[in-house]
Design a protein around this motif. Structure first.
Motif, PDB file in Angstrom:
ATOM      1  N   ALA A  90       0.812  -1.211   0.000  1.00  0.00           N
ATOM      2  CA  ALA A  90       0.000   0.000   0.000  1.00  0.00           C
ATOM      3  C   ALA A  90       0.847   1.264   0.000  1.00  0.00           C
ATOM      4  N   TRP A  91       2.170   1.142   0.228  1.00  0.00           N
ATOM      5  CA  TRP A  91       3.046   2.327   0.279  1.00  0.00           C
ATOM      6  C   TRP A  91       3.177   2.917  -1.122  1.00  0.00           C
ATOM      7  N   GLY A  92       2.872   4.179  -1.223  1.00  0.00           N
ATOM      8  CA  GLY A  92       2.922   4.855  -2.516  1.00  0.00           C
ATOM      9  C   GLY A  92       1.633   4.711  -3.321  1.00  0.00           C
ATOM     10  N   HIS A  93       0.583   4.186  -2.732  1.00  0.00           N
ATOM     11  CA  HIS A  93      -0.674   3.971  -3.450  1.00  0.00           C
ATOM     12  C   HIS A  93      -1.339   5.320  -3.739  1.00  0.00           C
ATOM     13  N   ASP A  94      -1.478   5.657  -5.029  1.00  0.00           N
ATOM     14  CA  ASP A  94      -2.074   6.919  -5.457  1.00  0.00           C
ATOM     15  C   ASP A  94      -3.588   6.711  -5.541  1.00  0.00           C
ATOM     16  N   LEU A  95      -4.291   7.101  -4.465  1.00  0.00           N
ATOM     17  CA  LEU A  95      -5.719   6.784  -4.359  1.00  0.00           C
ATOM     18  C   LEU A  95      -6.554   7.553  -5.367  1.00  0.00           C
ATOM     19  N   LEU A  96      -6.119   8.764  -5.750  1.00  0.00           N
ATOM     20  CA  LEU A  96      -6.884   9.558  -6.699  1.00  0.00           C
ATOM     21  C   LEU A  96      -6.767   9.039  -8.123  1.00  0.00           C
ATOM     22  N   ASN A 105     -10.266   1.744  -8.628  1.00  0.00           N
ATOM     23  CA  ASN A 105     -11.034   1.061  -7.593  1.00  0.00           C
ATOM     24  C   ASN A 105     -11.185   1.880  -6.318  1.00  0.00           C
ATOM     25  N   ARG A 106     -10.390   2.943  -6.158  1.00  0.00           N
ATOM     26  CA  ARG A 106     -10.430   3.720  -4.926  1.00  0.00           C
ATOM     27  C   ARG A 106     -10.702   5.194  -5.168  1.00  0.00           C
ATOM     28  N   VAL A 107     -10.719   5.606  -6.436  1.00  0.00           N
ATOM     29  CA  VAL A 107     -10.826   7.026  -6.734  1.00  0.00           C
ATOM     30  C   VAL A 107     -12.125   7.620  -6.215  1.00  0.00           C
ATOM     31  N   GLY A 108     -13.204   6.848  -6.205  1.00  0.00           N
ATOM     32  CA  GLY A 108     -14.478   7.391  -5.748  1.00  0.00           C
ATOM     33  C   GLY A 108     -14.427   7.794  -4.297  1.00  0.00           C
ATOM     34  N   ILE A 109     -13.853   6.905  -3.470  1.00  0.00           N
ATOM     35  CA  ILE A 109     -13.782   7.199  -2.044  1.00  0.00           C
ATOM     36  C   ILE A 109     -12.839   8.370  -1.796  1.00  0.00           C
ATOM     37  N   ALA A 110     -11.689   8.413  -2.516  1.00  0.00           N
ATOM     38  CA  ALA A 110     -10.708   9.485  -2.325  1.00  0.00           C
ATOM     39  C   ALA A 110     -11.282  10.830  -2.722  1.00  0.00           C
ATOM     40  N   ARG A 111     -11.950  10.864  -3.856  1.00  0.00           N
ATOM     41  CA  ARG A 111     -12.540  12.131  -4.302  1.00  0.00           C
ATOM     42  C   ARG A 111     -13.644  12.592  -3.358  1.00  0.00           C
ATOM     43  N   HIS A 122      -0.985  24.681   0.176  1.00  0.00           N
ATOM     44  CA  HIS A 122      -1.517  23.324   0.356  1.00  0.00           C
ATOM     45  C   HIS A 122      -2.884  23.256  -0.330  1.00  0.00           C
ATOM     46  N   SER A 123      -2.934  22.509  -1.411  1.00  0.00           N
ATOM     47  CA  SER A 123      -4.201  22.420  -2.153  1.00  0.00           C
ATOM     48  C   SER A 123      -4.246  21.120  -2.952  1.00  0.00           C
ATOM     49  N   MET A 124      -5.478  20.720  -3.276  1.00  0.00           N
ATOM     50  CA  MET A 124      -5.720  19.546  -4.119  1.00  0.00           C
ATOM     51  C   MET A 124      -6.883  19.863  -5.050  1.00  0.00           C
ATOM     52  N   VAL A 125      -6.743  19.368  -6.264  1.00  0.00           N
ATOM     53  CA  VAL A 125      -7.778  19.611  -7.280  1.00  0.00           C
ATOM     54  C   VAL A 125      -8.518  18.292  -7.526  1.00  0.00           C
ATOM     55  N   VAL A 126      -9.827  18.360  -7.322  1.00  0.00           N
ATOM     56  CA  VAL A 126     -10.689  17.188  -7.542  1.00  0.00           C
ATOM     57  C   VAL A 126     -11.848  17.610  -8.418  1.00  0.00           C
ATOM     58  N   ASP A 127     -11.959  16.908  -9.551  1.00  0.00           N
ATOM     59  CA  ASP A 127     -13.036  17.193 -10.503  1.00  0.00           C
ATOM     60  C   ASP A 127     -13.039  18.663 -10.923  1.00  0.00           C
ATOM     61  N   GLY A 128     -11.795  19.231 -11.091  1.00  0.00           N
ATOM     62  CA  GLY A 128     -11.644  20.600 -11.564  1.00  0.00           C
ATOM     63  C   GLY A 128     -11.843  21.644 -10.505  1.00  0.00           C
ATOM     64  N   VAL A 129     -11.976  21.234  -9.268  1.00  0.00           N
ATOM     65  CA  VAL A 129     -12.183  22.194  -8.187  1.00  0.00           C
ATOM     66  C   VAL A 129     -10.995  22.105  -7.248  1.00  0.00           C
ATOM     67  N   ARG A 143     -24.358  -3.720   3.005  1.00  0.00           N
ATOM     68  CA  ARG A 143     -24.022  -2.329   2.688  1.00  0.00           C
ATOM     69  C   ARG A 143     -24.392  -2.077   1.230  1.00  0.00           C
ATOM     70  N   THR A 144     -24.663  -0.834   0.940  1.00  0.00           N
ATOM     71  CA  THR A 144     -25.066  -0.449  -0.408  1.00  0.00           C
ATOM     72  C   THR A 144     -23.985   0.430  -1.018  1.00  0.00           C
ATOM     73  N   ASP A 145     -23.378  -0.043  -2.104  1.00  0.00           N
ATOM     74  CA  ASP A 145     -22.361   0.723  -2.832  1.00  0.00           C
ATOM     75  C   ASP A 145     -22.983   1.278  -4.105  1.00  0.00           C
ATOM     76  N   ILE A 146     -22.631   2.518  -4.386  1.00  0.00           N
ATOM     77  CA  ILE A 146     -23.077   3.146  -5.639  1.00  0.00           C
ATOM     78  C   ILE A 146     -21.840   3.470  -6.456  1.00  0.00           C
ATOM     79  N   LYS A 147     -21.724   2.797  -7.600  1.00  0.00           N
ATOM     80  CA  LYS A 147     -20.568   2.982  -8.462  1.00  0.00           C
ATOM     81  C   LYS A 147     -21.035   3.123  -9.906  1.00  0.00           C
ATOM     82  N   ASP A 148     -20.589   4.229 -10.526  1.00  0.00           N
ATOM     83  CA  ASP A 148     -20.977   4.521 -11.911  1.00  0.00           C
ATOM     84  C   ASP A 148     -22.486   4.550 -12.069  1.00  0.00           C
TER      85      ASP A 148
END
Length: 779
Positions: free
Chosen positions: A338-344, A348-354, A395-402, A440-445
């Motif tokens: 998991a070291w260095g895992h780019d979640l964005l 499989n993880r981008v939804g939770i990270a965003r 210190h900033s991060m851009v998600v979905d253009g924001v 649990r209920t997951d909503i993906k795409d």
């Protein structure tokens, strides 16, 4: 009684006051021939002979008493006299020689009665004497079964054909069934709600546990976020990682951050250049120290298995890197992958990270299967630096253009298996003998996916019958479904409803038996007394009623005395029962009232107790008499095949009817009309119907039938007949009847002559033209 042998010894039947000259008046509603007087010999010197004769007489008297032919009474002068059950006059004395001959005949007949009697000893036994009962054999059992079947058939027939019995029983069955169903439903509903509340209570207990665990998990997140915000050495970490630079689509020659790891595709960044430096190693050491303290003091125990920092969304610091202490059976959680895992940039993880970057609080997910293995619940918290002044922010991060003032986020991993074990979810539901399923209920795409994260061994049993509770555990909805192996409805519901119907049926049968018994008693009582008389007696009132015009039917069997002397008592009883049962059927047809039977005498009346006009009553009774004559023509004694002959007399006039006394009540007729009817029967002939002048007048006005009637002449050829106590009566014979309109030659009042003759007979008061017998002068 032989044909045309009219005995002057006949008692004054009916309600007449006719008696012998030496007797007091005797009022009765019946007529019965005096069967003769029995007097012991007066001239005998042999004491033994006298004693034997007396014993024989007593024996014969007892026999007659047993078969209800006559009651033996002792007169004042010591003689023994046989009297009919309704005799109104004492027997005339017989000569000694005649009586002696009679006793000789009786003694010869007594053996016949004893030897040919068909009554067994058991017929005379007292049914209540338990000491005489014998064990029941197969024949007895068969007879009991047959009797039970017959009784059941009669009971069912009465119930089905009697609305006053059937309708209340149906209503009772319906009411009892509905009440029983409602009671069972009420208990079932209460038990169902109770079990549902119990299931929900266990589910809520589970929800509280997970909420508490997650709240405890939030503490490490906020603690770590606070350290990052307060410690300057962590502020540069997001700059050291830097934004992602993809050399395949852009120039990364001047990029100073952590590059993409070419060995693990685009989902990871190469962190070796950042943490191999002295500064990086110092930051790592600082993080390990802080994370160790947080994990130890979190209160989550072995459930908290990992704490991570992800500046710029890249997992850069992990504690512990390899965790063996929190797992059993020697398994270790190796987080090096998991070291260095780019979640964005991991699909499989981008939804939770965003979702974490712009979120104002904790974002949860899982349980998920991680790369490093194990099913883990994940909680993330964005680390923001809101007070950075105007853009560009350090210190900033851009998600979905924001662009967000976000440094990155802190992550904690919770071991799902340990959480389930600590919650004792399996034990709690097993203790309640219930099943559960946690999803649990997951909503993906844009697609919804329901995933089972925990369930009991037999959770399939509650697919349809369950209660659900949404757990307040995170952003992906958790729902726990709870139920019982046999459903929420109690087991007794399956057999409670059959018991309700069976009980309702049983109570209905009991009520049916009671009503049928009551109805049969009412019918039996109705055959003994008129309904209105029964009602008056029940109220304690005296039944006395006056009827201005009725017609009385009187009949007896010709030669009954000689016939009964040649038959045993049971045969006599059977003959009378068969004959009078047929009489009763005809009586029901013509809707007249049967007063009583005494021996071979049959007494009925029309126009009483149900009132009708005089002509209508006379018509009914006369039609009944004609049908009876036809019936007797075809009647034969069952035992011998002998033919029976009767004579019939009818009389019309006023009567008083009522019930005298309280014990053994009987509806009785009183009045001279009853006596006259008896005289009409006495002076009638074999298979003939003799009617009084008043009856003749009533039949001339009969509403529906025209009767053919002929004059009566006595043996000397004189018109009419002399009746005891009544003088000469100008009576008629009834030959036949036909319905009006059937014969055009016969109409109502066919001849003036017959009308005038009837009127003359009544107007001249023929009843008083001749003196009465001295013994009837009191009438």
């Amino acid at each position: 009684m032989e044909d045309n042998n009219i005995s002057d010894d006949r008692s004054g039947e009916g309600s007449s006051n006719n008696n012998d000259a030496n007797s007091s008046p005797d009022h009765s509603s019946t007529a019965q021939e005096d069967r003769g007087s029995l007097t012991s010999p007066s001239d005998t010197n042999n004491t033994d002979t006298t004693t034997n004769n007396i014993n024989i007489k007593e024996r014969i008297i007892q026999t007659k008493r047993r078969v209800s032919y006559a009651d033996s009474v002792n007169t004042d002068d010591g003689t023994t006299t046989a009297r009919s059950s309704t005799a109104g006059s004492s027997a005339r004395r017989q000569s000694s020689s005649s009586v002696y001959d009679l006793w000789s005949k009786v003694m010869r007949k007594s053996d016949l009665w004893e030897s040919q009697s068909l009554l067994s000893e058991s017929d005379y036994e007292d049914d209540d004497d338990e000491t005489k009962k014998t064990p029941c054999n197969m024949q007895c059992i068969s007879q009991n079964i047959k009797s039970s079947i017959e009784w059941t058939g009669i009971t069912l027939k009465t119930a089905v054909t009697t609305p006053s019995v059937l309708v209340p029983c149906i209503i009772l069955f319906i009411v009892l069934s509905i009440c029983g169903i409602l009671i069972v439903y009420g208990f079932d509903n209460a038990a169902t709600n109770s079990r549902k509340q119990t299931a929900l209570a266990v589910a809520e207990q589970t929800d509280l546990f997970f909420v508490r665990v997650l709240e405890n998990a939030f503490v490490p997140l906020f603690t770590m976020a606070q350290f990052i915000q307060e410690l300057p050495e962590f502020h540069k970490l997001d700059e050291l990682i830097g934004d992602r630079c993809d050399p395949s689509i852009e120039d990364c020659s001047n990029f100073s951050g952590a590059p993409i790891d070419p060995m693990r595709n685009v989902t990871h960044r190469d962190m070796s250049q950042v943490f191999t430096t002295e500064e990086g190693m110092a930051i790592q050491s600082k993080f390990d120290s802080i994370a160790r303290g947080i994990k130890t003091n979190s209160g989550l125990g072995k459930a908290l298995v990992n704490i991570q920092l992800a500046p710029k969304g890249v997992v850069s610091m992990i504690y512990p890197m390899v965790n063996c202490a929190d797992f059993d059976n020697g398994w270790c959680m190796n987080n090096t992958g998991a070291w260095g895992h780019d979640l964005l940039n991991d699909p499989n993880r981008v939804g939770i990270a965003r979702a974490t970057v712009p979120a104002p609080g904790v974002v949860t997910a899982g349980p998920l299967n991680l790369i490093q293995g194990g099913e883990t619940f994940i909680a993330r918290l964005a680390i923001n630096f809101p007070n950075q002044g105007p853009k560009p922010w350090k210190h900033s991060m851009v998600v979905d253009g924001v662009e967000y003032p976000c440094w990155g986020f802190v992550v904690v991993l919770l071991n799902w298996k340990t959480l389930k074990d600590d919650s004792e979810i399996y034990e709690n539901f097993e203790a309640e003998k219930s099943q559960f399923k946690l999803t649990r209920t997951d909503i993906k795409d844009g697609k919804t996916n329901v995933v089972t994260i925990a369930e009991s061994a037999k959770s399939y049993l509650i697919e349809k019958d369950n209660v659900t509770l949404s757990l307040d555990t995170g952003d992906n909805d958790w729902v726990i479904s709870v139920g019982y192996d046999d459903g929420f409805s109690p087991n007794y519901k399956k057999w409670a409803y059959p018991i309700v119907f069976c009980s309702a049926f049983a109570f209905t049968i009991l009520m049916l038996l009671v009503l049928v018994s009551k109805k049969e008693h009412e019918r039996l009582l109705g055959k003994l007394l008129p309904p209105h008389a029964i009602r008056k007696l029940r109220k304690g009132r005296t039944v006395v009623e006056k009827y201005n015009m009725v017609t009385i039917f009187f009949s007896d069997i010709v030669g009954y005395t000689s016939m009964s002397s040649e038959m045993n008592p049971e045969e006599v009883m059977r003959m009378l029962n068969d004959l009078y049962t047929k009489f009763d059927e005809v009586l029901q047809k013509h809707k007249i009232y049967k007063v009583e039977t005494i021996g071979d005498a049959y007494l009925a009346v029309g126009g009483c107790p149900k009132k009708c006009t005089g002509p209508a009553a006379a018509e009914k009774v006369t039609l009944f008499a004609l049908d009876i004559i036809e019936l007797v023509k075809n009647f034969r004694v069952e035992s011998s095949g002998a033919q029976v002959f009767i004579r019939v007399g009818l009389a019309s006039g006023p009567v008083v009817a009522g019930v005298a006394g309280t014990n053994l009540p009987k509806y009785t007729l009183f009045g001279d009309t009853v006596n006259l009817a008896a005289r009409m029967e006495q002076t009638s002939k074999k298979m003939k119907i003799q009617i009084s002048p008043v009856t003749y007048r009533m039949l001339l006005d009969a509403p529906n039938y025209d009767f053919r009637m002929t004059e009566r002449y006595d043996d000397e050829g004189e018109l009419g007949v002399v009746a005891k106590g009544k003088g000469r009566q100008y009576t008629k014979w009834v030959e036949s009847a036909h319905k009006l309109g059937e014969n055009s030659n016969s109409t109502k009042g066919s001849t003036t002559e017959s009308l005038n003759r009837a009127a003359t007979a009544v107007d001249n008061d023929k009843f008083d033209d001749h003196p009465l017998d001295k013994e009837d002068e009191h009438v």
